[in-house]
Design an enzyme around this catalytic site. Structure first.
Site, PDB file in Angstrom:
ATOM      1  N   CYS A  81      12.790 -46.118  18.167  1.00  0.00           N
ATOM      2  CA  CYS A  81      11.639 -45.482  17.528  1.00  0.00           C
ATOM      3  C   CYS A  81      10.387 -45.597  18.393  1.00  0.00           C
ATOM      4  O   CYS A  81       9.461 -44.802  18.245  1.00  0.00           O
ATOM      5  CB  CYS A  81      11.412 -46.064  16.144  1.00  0.00           C
ATOM      6  N   HIS A  82      10.374 -46.551  19.325  1.00  0.00           N
ATOM      7  CA  HIS A  82       9.214 -46.705  20.210  1.00  0.00           C
ATOM      8  C   HIS A  82       9.074 -45.525  21.173  1.00  0.00           C
ATOM      9  O   HIS A  82       8.025 -45.345  21.770  1.00  0.00           O
ATOM     10  CB  HIS A  82       9.290 -48.027  20.981  1.00  0.00           C
ATOM     11  N   TYR A 116       6.578 -36.539  17.273  1.00  0.00           N
ATOM     12  CA  TYR A 116       7.161 -36.449  15.934  1.00  0.00           C
ATOM     13  C   TYR A 116       7.583 -35.013  15.645  1.00  0.00           C
ATOM     14  O   TYR A 116       8.645 -34.770  15.070  1.00  0.00           O
ATOM     15  CB  TYR A 116       6.164 -36.952  14.888  1.00  0.00           C
ATOM     16  N   GLU A 136      10.804 -49.561  30.148  1.00  0.00           N
ATOM     17  CA  GLU A 136      11.789 -48.495  30.333  1.00  0.00           C
ATOM     18  C   GLU A 136      11.368 -47.469  31.384  1.00  0.00           C
ATOM     19  O   GLU A 136      12.091 -46.532  31.676  1.00  0.00           O
ATOM     20  CB  GLU A 136      12.037 -47.780  29.000  1.00  0.00           C
ATOM     21  N   ASN A 141      12.792 -47.387  10.228  1.00  0.00           N
ATOM     22  CA  ASN A 141      13.966 -47.694  11.051  1.00  0.00           C
ATOM     23  C   ASN A 141      14.186 -49.210  11.091  1.00  0.00           C
ATOM     24  O   ASN A 141      13.335 -49.942  11.570  1.00  0.00           O
ATOM     25  CB  ASN A 141      13.727 -47.150  12.462  1.00  0.00           C
TER      26      ASN A 141
END
Length: 172
Positions: free
Chosen positions: A139-140, A108, A166, A131
């Site tokens: 956002c993950h 963050y 990912e 979001n």
């Protein structure tokens, strides 16, 4: 009254809700088990009685593209069109989220620095949590400074699944 199209699709991480406008810009993506929260987000962003949801299969090919993401074509989400409401600050945070490469994460604090607001990590966290376009506005990919998988509106287990999908968690 704006018309939004809504579709649902099964994914390995649960059933996904996809909402777009008549020009096929994504307006919201969330998990079906958080549907009520999704409706509240849309209402808070656009106002009560300002939009209608119409069921439409694969609007603009978006459902197929999300399925391709879940099938392993990870970069397909990079070019999907999005259109959000929200404050200027929120939109700035959400735009920067799209610049986090697949398989990478930021804290963050790092995200706050990237938008030129180094002391705004809490505000960045709040914007991140609001979001409306999960996965595509990734956002993950934002984690705690210690590397912990803090917060994700869809649940930490889904966050873990998305990051593993990912390649982030596998690469560590």
């Amino acid at each position: 009254m704006e018309t939004f199209y809504i579709d649902r699709t099964d994914t390995p991480a649960g059933e996904l809700v996809i909402i777009c406008d008549s020009e096929h810009n994504l307006r919201a993506i969330d998990w079906v088990d958080h549907y009520e929260r999704l409706l509240k987000l849309l209402t808070s962003h656009y106002g009560p009685n300002t939009f209608t949801l119409i069921e439409k299969a694969n609007p603009g090919g978006l459902t197929d593209k999300m399925q391709r993401y879940f099938a392993g074509e990870l970069d397909i989400i990079d070019g999907l069109p999005v259109k959000t409401a929200g404050t200027a600050f929120q939109r700035q945070v959400w735009q920067e989220l799209r610049n986090i490469p697949c398989g990478k994460t930021l804290s963050y604090g790092e995200l706050a620095q990237r938008i030129g607001r180094p002391t705004a990590s809490r505000a960045v966290g709040m914007a991140n949590g609001l979001n409306p376009i999960s996965i595509v506005v990734p956002c993950h990919r934002v984690i705690g400074a210690s590397g912990s998988l803090t917060g994700y509106a869809g649940g930490v287990e889904r966050k873990r699944w998305l990051l593993a999908h990912e390649g982030y968690l596998l690469a560590r």
